[in-house]
Scaffold this motif. Structure first.
Motif: not given
Length: 139
Positions: A13-28, A100-106
């Protein structure tokens, strides 16, 4: 629900690997203090309340205030308080802009990761549907 003969999802099916994890932590981040609680803004409020005077001020305080006004000392103190409060507000606004910029990146990271995962899931569903289709019986 039909499964593969080996009861596993096929790699075709073309999905040999799981999607990547988030690059940035999303903790407040820690909460910012209220603008009214910034020390320099409180100092400016205090200076303005002294300037406004009022019936509750004593004669001695009014005389001292008048002497400060005549010599220009109170004006300099007010301008200094105003400048300090302005700098503190500018720093506070800079912190808000950074957050705000960090939230936009997340948000962009979350959207990209979930979009990739959704695309892989859809491809897998289409693949499984194709595997479970049965040819129509011939008459």
């Amino acid at each position: 629900m039909a499964l593969d003969p080996q009861h596993v999802v096929t790699p075709e099916s073309g999905s040999d690997a799981a999607p990547g994890l988030f690059r940035r932590p999303s903790d407040a981040p820690p909460r910012l203090e209220r603008v009214a609680d910034i020390e320099s803004v409180q100092g400016l409020r205090h200076e303005l309340s002294i300037r406004q005077g009022g019936a509750t001020t004593s004669a001695r305080r009014r005389a001292r205030s008048l002497a400060g006004w005549i010599t220009g000392r109170s004006r300099r103190r007010l301008v200094l308080s105003l400048g300090t409060a302005t700098v503190a507000l500018a720093e506070h606004c800079d912190l808000l802009a950074e957050r705000l910029m960090a939230q936009e990146e997340i948000t962009a990271d979350v959207a990209a990761t979930l979009g990739e995962e959704l695309a892989r899931l859809r491809a897998e569903v289409l693949h499984l549907q194709a595997l479970t289709r049965v040819a129509p019986p011939s008459a």
